[in-house]
Structure formats: C-alpha cells, structure tokens
Design a protein around this motif. Structure first.
Motif, mmCIF file in Angstrom:
data_model
loop_
_atom_site.group_PDB
_atom_site.id
_atom_site.type_symbol
_atom_site.label_atom_id
_atom_site.label_comp_id
_atom_site.label_asym_id
_atom_site.label_seq_id
_atom_site.Cartn_x
_atom_site.Cartn_y
_atom_site.Cartn_z
ATOM 1 N N LEU A 1 0.809 -1.223 0.000
ATOM 2 C CA LEU A 1 0.000 0.000 0.000
ATOM 3 C C LEU A 1 0.842 1.273 0.000
ATOM 4 N N HIS A 2 2.132 1.164 -0.223
ATOM 5 C CA HIS A 2 2.996 2.347 -0.119
ATOM 6 C C HIS A 2 2.562 3.422 -1.113
ATOM 7 N N PRO A 3 2.252 4.637 -0.612
ATOM 8 C CA PRO A 3 1.763 5.713 -1.491
ATOM 9 C C PRO A 3 2.745 6.086 -2.594
ATOM 10 N N LYS A 4 4.040 5.926 -2.344
ATOM 11 C CA LYS A 4 5.048 6.266 -3.348
ATOM 12 C C LYS A 4 5.409 5.064 -4.213
ATOM 13 N N GLU A 5 4.687 3.961 -4.000
ATOM 14 C CA GLU A 5 4.884 2.729 -4.766
ATOM 15 C C GLU A 5 6.311 2.199 -4.661
ATOM 16 N N LEU A 6 6.927 2.396 -3.503
ATOM 17 C CA LEU A 6 8.248 1.821 -3.277
ATOM 18 C C LEU A 6 8.103 0.309 -3.125
ATOM 19 N N PRO A 7 9.039 -0.454 -3.655
ATOM 20 C CA PRO A 7 8.918 -1.917 -3.602
ATOM 21 C C PRO A 7 9.038 -2.442 -2.167
ATOM 22 N N LEU A 8 8.169 -3.380 -1.844
ATOM 23 C CA LEU A 8 8.200 -3.987 -0.519
ATOM 24 C C LEU A 8 9.501 -4.762 -0.316
ATOM 25 N N TRP A 9 9.926 -5.475 -1.354
ATOM 26 C CA TRP A 9 11.205 -6.194 -1.312
ATOM 27 C C TRP A 9 12.274 -5.354 -1.977
ATOM 28 N N PRO A 10 13.412 -5.120 -1.346
ATOM 29 C CA PRO A 10 13.807 -5.530 0.008
ATOM 30 C C PRO A 10 13.628 -4.409 1.041
ATOM 31 N N LEU A 11 12.974 -3.289 0.599
ATOM 32 C CA LEU A 11 12.999 -2.075 1.422
ATOM 33 C C LEU A 11 12.340 -2.256 2.783
ATOM 34 N N MET A 12 11.192 -2.970 2.831
ATOM 35 C CA MET A 12 10.514 -3.103 4.113
ATOM 36 C C MET A 12 11.372 -3.858 5.122
ATOM 37 N N PHE A 13 12.185 -4.807 4.638
ATOM 38 C CA PHE A 13 13.006 -5.628 5.526
ATOM 39 C C PHE A 13 14.230 -4.866 6.029
ATOM 40 N N ILE A 14 14.530 -3.744 5.399
ATOM 41 C CA ILE A 14 15.584 -2.855 5.882
ATOM 42 C C ILE A 14 14.971 -1.773 6.770
ATOM 43 N N THR A 15 13.812 -1.262 6.344
ATOM 44 C CA THR A 15 13.141 -0.194 7.088
ATOM 45 C C THR A 15 12.738 -0.654 8.481
ATOM 46 N N ILE A 16 12.115 -1.829 8.566
ATOM 47 C CA ILE A 16 11.731 -2.390 9.874
ATOM 48 C C ILE A 16 12.821 -3.361 10.292
ATOM 49 N N ALA A 17 13.804 -2.840 11.014
ATOM 50 C CA ALA A 17 14.902 -3.663 11.522
ATOM 51 C C ALA A 17 14.653 -3.965 12.994
ATOM 52 N N CYS A 18 14.838 -2.967 13.843
ATOM 53 C CA CYS A 18 14.518 -3.151 15.261
ATOM 54 C C CYS A 18 13.034 -3.507 15.378
ATOM 55 N N GLY A 19 12.749 -4.560 16.111
ATOM 56 C CA GLY A 19 11.393 -5.067 16.181
ATOM 57 C C GLY A 19 11.245 -6.343 15.391
ATOM 58 N N ALA A 20 12.131 -6.544 14.401
ATOM 59 C CA ALA A 20 12.138 -7.784 13.620
ATOM 60 C C ALA A 20 13.507 -8.448 13.766
ATOM 61 N N ILE A 21 14.545 -7.819 13.243
ATOM 62 C CA ILE A 21 15.919 -8.283 13.442
ATOM 63 C C ILE A 21 16.850 -7.101 13.255
ATOM 64 N N SER A 22 17.829 -6.971 14.124
ATOM 65 C CA SER A 22 18.721 -5.815 14.100
ATOM 66 C C SER A 22 20.117 -6.217 14.553
ATOM 67 N N GLY A 23 21.105 -5.967 13.719
ATOM 68 C CA GLY A 23 22.485 -6.283 14.064
ATOM 69 C C GLY A 23 23.020 -5.460 15.214
ATOM 70 N N PHE A 24 22.475 -4.269 15.413
ATOM 71 C CA PHE A 24 22.898 -3.425 16.531
ATOM 72 C C PHE A 24 22.774 -4.171 17.859
ATOM 73 N N HIS A 25 21.766 -5.019 17.966
ATOM 74 C CA HIS A 25 21.549 -5.748 19.214
ATOM 75 C C HIS A 25 22.745 -6.628 19.571
ATOM 76 N N ALA A 26 23.450 -7.121 18.550
ATOM 77 C CA ALA A 26 24.602 -7.988 18.811
ATOM 78 C C ALA A 26 25.722 -7.227 19.500
ATOM 79 N N THR A 27 25.752 -5.908 19.330
ATOM 80 C CA THR A 27 26.764 -5.105 20.024
ATOM 81 C C THR A 27 26.344 -4.806 21.457
ATOM 82 N N GLN A 28 25.059 -4.962 21.746
ATOM 83 C CA GLN A 28 24.543 -4.646 23.079
ATOM 84 C C GLN A 28 24.488 -5.869 23.990
ATOM 85 N N SER A 29 24.179 -7.032 23.432
ATOM 86 C CA SER A 29 24.055 -8.236 24.249
ATOM 87 C C SER A 29 25.302 -8.537 25.078
ATOM 88 N N PRO A 30 26.528 -8.359 24.529
ATOM 89 C CA PRO A 30 27.712 -8.614 25.362
ATOM 90 C C PRO A 30 27.801 -7.726 26.596
#
Length: 475
Positions: free
Chosen positions: A219-248
């Motif tokens: 439903l993106h108003p600007k017709e941006l492709p869902l793949w792969p943009l949504m999987f980059i846009t929604i990182a924290c909350g789904a998967i985020s590499g930043f967390h690997a720096t925090q867990s230690p």
C-alpha cells in the motif's frame, strides 16, 4: 483489532515454544561460572539481578528503531506486522540469544571476537572496523532523533540538546555500568510500559479502526517496492544487528546461563511488541498509508510520534509518552558508545578498570561521533539501515557455525542467515547509496549471494564433519 492481538499472541507463543527450542539446542549450563563472576572488575563485569538486566537490555536494544522504523514500515500496510512477527521469532530473537550466550561462553568478549572465534581471523578484523562504524552511526542517530523531539517540545535549539545528550553519553560511557545504566534504566521501564499500554488502550477506547485496509498488498503511497525495502526499514522489532553489540554488555552481568532465554530472547520479543504497537498506531491514527505519508511529510516520524501521543493521551499523557520515546533512543545511544569503547579495548587488549584508560578511548570516539552528527540525518539513517542488517547477517552465520561445530541443529541460525544475506545484498545493489541497479538484477544478485553463502557454509562444515569422523575411526 483481532489481527493486532493475534500478532501479539504469536510473539508471546514464540517465546514459550520456539524460544524454548532454541534454548534447548544451545544447551545452557547452570553450573558453568559466568564472566560476571569470574572476571568481576566493578566497571563492565558486574553481577546484576535478572530483572535489572532484562530492563537494561530492552532499553539498550529498543532505540528509535522499533518506533521510527515501524512507523515508516506501516506505509506498506498490514504486511509490515507479518514481517515483525516472523522476523522477531525466527530471526531477531535467535540473533539476540546467540549474541548474548556466545559472548558469555567467550568471557564476555565483544561481538567481533565472538564472530572471529566462529568464522575466522578475517571476519574478526572486518567486524572490528564494521562494528565500530555501525556503533558510531547508531550513537549519532540516537543523538539527532531525541534532540529534534526535545527541540520541538521545549523551544531550545536542537544543537543545544545535541550537546546535552552528548555530555550524558560521555558520562554513561566511562562510568561503571551499575552507577548510571544499572540504576536509572529500570526506572524507565514504567514509562515505557505506560507508553505502549496507554497508547494501545486509547486507540481502542476512542474507536479507531486498526487497519482501514486489511490486506497484505503493498500500500505504499510512493509505490516503493516492498522487497527488500521493508526488511531494511523495519529492523529493530524484527531483526537488528545493533543488538549484537549490546548483548555482550549484559552478558558480562548475567550470573547464570539459564537466564539467557528470558534476558536475550525475551527482550527481543518485548521489542517486537513495541514495534507492533507503533506500526498499528501509524496505520490506525491516520486511517491508512496515504494519511500517514502526508503526516510524515510535515516533519517525519518525530512529528507523527508527537501528534499521536498528544492526541490520544492528552497533554500530560502525551508528554509522558514522548518522554518514553526520547528515553528509548538515548538509552541505546549511550550504550552504543560504551560498546565501541569495549570493542576497541578488546582489540588492543587495554584493561578498562582504570578511569584514565577509559578516557583514552572515549574522548576520540566522541570527537568522531560529533563530526558525523554534522552530516545529513536521512543519509546517515539509510547507511545505518544497511550496515545494521549486514551485521545481523554475519552474526547469524557465526551462530550457525558454532552450532555446526557442536554438531547441533544449525538450521535455526543458517536459514535466517541465508534470508538476511539476500535482503542485505539486494538492498545495497538496488539503493542509490549502493550500486543503483534495477530491482530485478539486484534481486538475482541477492538470491545468488544467499545460495552461494549457504552452499559454502554447508560444504565447509560437511568437510569438517568428515575429517572428524575419519580421525575418530583411525583412533
């Protein structure tokens, strides 16, 4: 509304079912001494209670990501919630669990050393540089975001708030972890709970339609492709590499390996619920993607957060909710700089018990961070998005390597690693910050890279398994 609560229920069920499976496969040892006990230095290695660690870990990982990312991801429609649920249970929570538990198994070492142990010296050196760059980007993003919110709320100039936040970050970076972070972060939990529960309750009470267009179509108003943009846009909350720096950071404070599932896997599930709430708020409050896109055009995600919170909860409640949103990024930005200090300390083998040695590393880090903060926020955020998911991919491959070496079920890590390889590779080839190729060509390259990575992984560890079998037979 049922769609929303079904997604929340799936996340909670994921913790009890899949989280338990992951925990059993890893095999925590309750009798194994943890770094918090064996290496206690009163600064970074400090024993803390499980409740404190959970709240600190949640605040560390839940920066602007599970708010700004899902708000922007909501432009794609309800399909964003599917990615949050699946990504969180099978990707993000697994990633966070292994980044914490493997750090614990390796004397609380930072994530570059953990990756190096599993994937080799070359990855270790690459990860050292890559992680520090990512952490500086995170620290800067989590300065500029709250500074803009506070500037709009108070009238005080944004540069002044940047200076104040940097000052706090500096103190939190060099002081012992239990002096500021360990003491005040648990108090912030009440504010975060109010923000999440209060806004959801207000949305229901005021009769908003949660999903005006209940469809999995893009439903993106600007017709941006869902793949792969949504999987980059929604990182924290789904998967985020930043967390690997925090867990230690918290791996150095855990007193028993059996606490790994609630502290690492569980905190990621908590962040997933926060992401679900904000994606839903974006869709419901503005009656769909078109209205949300118009609001974003007036002032970005910060404007959306301000308007939603104030309208739904009134001036006082809105202020408390906005404070919660300010706390989230600040409580990640300070630990980003702290993690960068520890990675450098591990690299040059410089003990951090003495304050002057912590200053020796912290001062240059903040000088570089300040210089980066002078850049364009939008560009910094896009580079952060790609770097973040690339780091998550590498950490998942490291977890898969550990499991393969231990003759355990590596697919719980290697499958999400393969998927994220396709996401990160496709994005850098299609986006203008990378190669700017067509989506079709970029997708082919991304899928090829993912399959080649999986093939190389299977071949390497199959060869290793055969060598071990041959050695056992000859013995």
């Amino acid at each position: 509304m049922l769609y929303f609560f079904a997604c929340v229920a799936l996340l909670i069920a994921g913790y009890f079912v899949y989280g338990k499976l992951v925990d059993n496969i890893f095999g925590p040892d309750p009798n194994r001494p943890t770094p918090a006990v064996t290496l206690n230095d009163g600064v970074d290695y400090v024993e803390m209670s499980p409740k404190k660690i959970f709240l600190v870990q949640l605040l560390n990982i839940a920066g602007l990501g599970p708010i700004f990312g899902p708000i922007l991801g909501a432009l794609y429609g309800p399909s964003a919630l599917i990615w949050i649920v699946i990504g969180c249970i099978f990707g993000g929570a697994v990633h966070d669990y292994f980044s914490g538990m493997l750090s614990m198994r390796h004397e609380g070492r930072s994530i570059p050393d953990v990756v190096g142990k599993e994937l080799g010296f070359g990855f270790k050196q690459f990860m050292r540089l890559f992680s520090i760059v990512l952490l500086l980007l995170v620290g800067v993003v989590f300065v500029l975001g709250p500074a803009k919110l506070l500037g709009s709320m108070t009238g005080l100039a944004v540069p002044a708030w940047v200076a104040i936040i940097f000052g706090y970050y500096f103190l939190a970076t060099i002081l012992p972890i239990d002096k500021i972070i360990g003491r005040i972060y648990p108090l912030f939990g009440a504010v975060l709970i109010f923000m999440a529960v209060g806004l959801t309750a207000a949305l229901i009470y005021k009769g908003y339609n949660f999903y005006p267009e209940l469809t999995l179509a893009n439903l993106h108003p600007k017709e941006l492709p869902l793949w792969p943009l949504m999987f980059i846009t929604i990182a924290c909350g789904a998967i985020s590499g930043f967390h690997a720096t925090q867990s230690p950071l918290m791996a150095r404070c855990v007193t028993n390996e059996k606490l790994g599932r609630p502290l690492f896997y569980g905190s990621m599930i908590g962040e997933g619920i926060i992401a679900l709430i904000w994606a839903t708020l974006g869709m419901a409050f503005y009656s769909g993607s078109t209205g949300l896109n118009a609001a974003l055009g007036q002032g970005g995600p910060a404007y959306v957060v301000n308007e939603i919170s104030t309208t739904l909860l009134g001036p006082v409640g809105g202020l408390l909710a906005i404070i919660g949103v300010v706390i989230l990024p600040i409580s990640s930005g300070d630990t980003a700089f702290r993690s960068a200090r520890l990675i450098i300390a591990d690299f040059i083998n410089l003990p951090q018990k003495v304050a002057t040695k912590r200053l020796l590393l912290a001062v240059p880090l903040f000088v570089v961070g300040f210089l980066i903060s002078r850049g364009d926020f939008g560009v910094i955020w896009r580079y952060f998005g790609w770097a973040n998911q690339t780091l998550a991919t590498i950490v998942l491959w490291a977890a898969a390597a550990y499991l393969a070496k231990e003759a355990k079920l590596h697919w719980i890590a290697s499958l999400p690693a393969t998927f994220m390889t396709a996401v990160a590779t496709t994005y850098i080839f299609v986006d203008k910050i990378g190669f700017g190729l067509s989506l079709q060509v970029s997708t082919i390259i991304g899928i090829a890279a993912a399959l080649l990575s999986l093939g190389a992984f299977l071949a390497k560890f199959r060869k290793g398994a055969l060598a071990l079998e041959a050695e056992a037979e000859s013995a």
